[in-house]
Write an enzyme that holds these catalytic residues in place. Structure first.
Site, PDB file in Angstrom:
ATOM      1  N   HIS A 216      11.426  -2.345 -37.761  1.00 27.86           N
ATOM      2  CA  HIS A 216      11.274  -3.877 -37.784  1.00 27.86           C
ATOM      3  C   HIS A 216      11.533  -4.709 -38.995  1.00 27.86           C
ATOM      4  CE1 HIS A 216       6.800  -3.348 -38.809  1.00 27.86           C
ATOM      5  NE2 HIS A 216       7.000  -4.724 -39.193  1.00 27.86           N
ATOM      6  N   ASP A 261       9.734   2.730 -34.283  1.00 33.09           N
ATOM      7  CA  ASP A 261       9.795   1.795 -35.333  1.00 33.09           C
ATOM      8  C   ASP A 261       9.979   2.699 -36.709  1.00 33.09           C
ATOM      9  OD1 ASP A 261       9.771  -0.410 -36.588  1.00 33.09           O
ATOM     10  OD2 ASP A 261       7.537  -0.692 -36.519  1.00 33.09           O
ATOM     11  N   GLY A 355       2.846  -7.405 -44.551  1.00 31.17           N
ATOM     12  CA  GLY A 355       3.689  -6.861 -45.795  1.00 31.17           C
ATOM     13  C   GLY A 355       3.317  -5.530 -46.068  1.00 31.17           C
TER      14      GLY A 355
HETATM   15  C1  4AZ Z   1       2.837  -6.782 -39.413  1.00 34.21           C
HETATM   16  O1  4AZ Z   1       2.558  -8.100 -39.345  1.00 34.21           O
HETATM   17  C2  4AZ Z   1       1.622  -6.020 -39.456  1.00 34.21           C
HETATM   18  N1  4AZ Z   1      -3.078  -4.318 -38.572  1.00 34.21           N
HETATM   19  C3  4AZ Z   1       1.245  -4.745 -39.882  1.00 34.21           C
HETATM   20  C4  4AZ Z   1       0.306  -3.999 -39.679  1.00 34.21           C
HETATM   21  C5  4AZ Z   1      -0.719  -4.509 -38.787  1.00 34.21           C
HETATM   22  C6  4AZ Z   1      -0.450  -5.754 -38.326  1.00 34.21           C
HETATM   23  C7  4AZ Z   1       0.626  -6.815 -38.551  1.00 34.21           C
HETATM   24  C8  4AZ Z   1      -2.001  -3.747 -38.498  1.00 34.21           C
HETATM   25  O2  4AZ Z   1       3.636  -6.420 -40.394  1.00 34.21           O
END
Ligand code: 4AZ
Length: 407
Positions: A216, A261, A355
């Protein structure tokens, strides 16, 4: 003899200058005077049968053989005139020679003989030759197979650090959400994946040429020329940077679904391993990381939903949550597929966040060797109760990784 006043002053002045010069020379030699010397040696072992496990640097067979050879090198040099110059040795490779093995070993020395490298080289070679022709303990060495050559520093350090899943430093206790600062060398496989020089995702070094990350990260951004990879625990002070040659996104990944992913990044030029840049170990496809195991997620992601990002690499210590629990109605209600796993705490508190995506979730075995368990993928916000982080399950994609990289 009687000195005049000006004679006394001149004498004191002279003594002060001589003392300062001596201190200067000593400091120079302590700080700058020691040059590292590296050698590459190889020899055949006639009483060790070849085993395909020697290809896996984390196998017990490899670790045991490395230990026997390092112990022989340590004994050889500690009993020699080079005991103070000898630093370390390491088996870089075990090769097949008929049914037996040839080992490639890298040796490191530090010496003040900067301008007499040839003499230092001869002394080292002679000490080794004498030892290999004499008592080598439980190892039978064919001394006629002995080869000795110089090797440059970067290539030697690459071989000394070729082992997977080994950290150089560890910091105590538990910013990811609820995380702690890491120290340099603690997570040497962690990389920052940057789009037009801005940190976007984490990634994990799995070999000199390849990194593993999340698919992603590349939605609407598939051009490798936009991307680069940096190494080093401070985002503001990268120790190494590489451009990207190719991005391989899993064929079945289809945004916005979270399935498959996973992506592989091919570097434009290989990285050479150092004490602070190393690869992680990849688990075998059939390995099972049990629920409740301790795992660590690392990254430069935000410390809370929509929060700021840290400069120091963060670590979050957590546990694997079993998939049945994670698929409960109040948790992720059957959205966790076979290619995913959950980690964190049902109470919330510690979690990956924006991030951190693409970065590593790792677990250490009883010997302290670190394996890649998951790739940060998704979750509902960050650190909410009943909403743990969801990770791409590396064992599920292990054969896919082999099909793309040969690893
Ligand atoms: C993100 O938006 C994201 N809590 C990555 C991990 C998690 C949530 C959002 C897991 O990249």
């Amino acid at each position: 003899m009687k000195l005049t006043r000006s004679g006394k002053i001149a004498l004191i002045f002279l003594v002060v200058i001589i003392v300062a010069a001596v201190i200067g020379v000593i400091v120079y030699f302590v700080v700058y005077g020691k040059t590292p010397f590296y050698y590459h040696i190889s020899f055949k072992l006639t009483n060790v049968d070849y085993d395909s496990k020697f290809h896996k640097p984390y196998s017990q067979e490899y670790i045991d053989l490395n230990e026997r050879i390092v112990s022989l090198m340590n004994k050889t040099f500690q009993a020699s005139k080079l005991r103070r110059q000898y630093v370390i040795s390491h088996v870089a490779k075990v090769r097949q020679a008929n049914s037996k093995v040839i080992v490639d070993v890298v040796l490191k020395f530090k010496s003040c003989y900067n301008n007499n490298a040839a003499r230092f080289r001869d002394r080292t070679r002679n000490i080794l030759l004498q030892k290999l022709m004499g008592d080598t303990g439980s190892l039978c060495i064919d001394s006629s197979s002995f080869k000795f050559s110089d090797i440059d520093m970067d290539a030697a350090e690459n071989l000394l650090n070729i082992c997977c899943g080994r950290r150089t430093k560890v910091s105590p206790g538990n910013k990811i959400v609820g995380g702690l600062d890491s120290v340099e060398g603690e997570w040497p496989w962690q990389a920052s994946l940057q789009q037009n020089n801005i940190h976007r995702c984490g990634a994990t070094l799995i070999n000199n040429n390849w990194l593993l990350t999340a698919a992603h990260c590349f939605v609407n951004a598939k051009d490798p020329r936009e991307w680069s990879v940096t190494f080093g625990f401070l985002l503001s002070d990268p120790k190494l940077k590489r451009s990207v040659k190719n991005i391989i996104v899993h064929e079945k990944y289809k945004y916005p679904s979270h399935d498959h992913d996973i992506a592989i990044v091919n570097l434009s030029k290989p990285v050479l391993y150092t004490t602070n840049i190393r690869k992680v170990c990849l688990p075998e496809a059939n390995y099972n990381f049990p629920a409740n195991s301790d795992v660590v997620v690392t990254g430069w992601g935000s410390r809370k939903t929509d929060g700021t990002s840290p400069d120091v690499l963060q670590k979050g210590i957590m546990k694997i949550i079993d998939t049945v629990t994670c698929n409960n109605k109040e948790v992720y209600d059957s959205h966790i597929k076979n290619g995913m796993l959950c980690a964190g705490f049902l109470q919330g508190r510690v979690d990956a966040c924006q991030g951190d995506s693409g970065g590593p979730l790792v677990s250490s075995d009883s010997r302290g060797i670190w394996f890649l368990v998951g790739v940060v993928s998704w979750g509902e916000e960050c650190a909410l109760p009943n909403k743990p982080g969801v990770y791409t399950r590396v064992t599920y994609y292990r054969n896919w990784i082999t099909s793309k990289t040969g690893l």
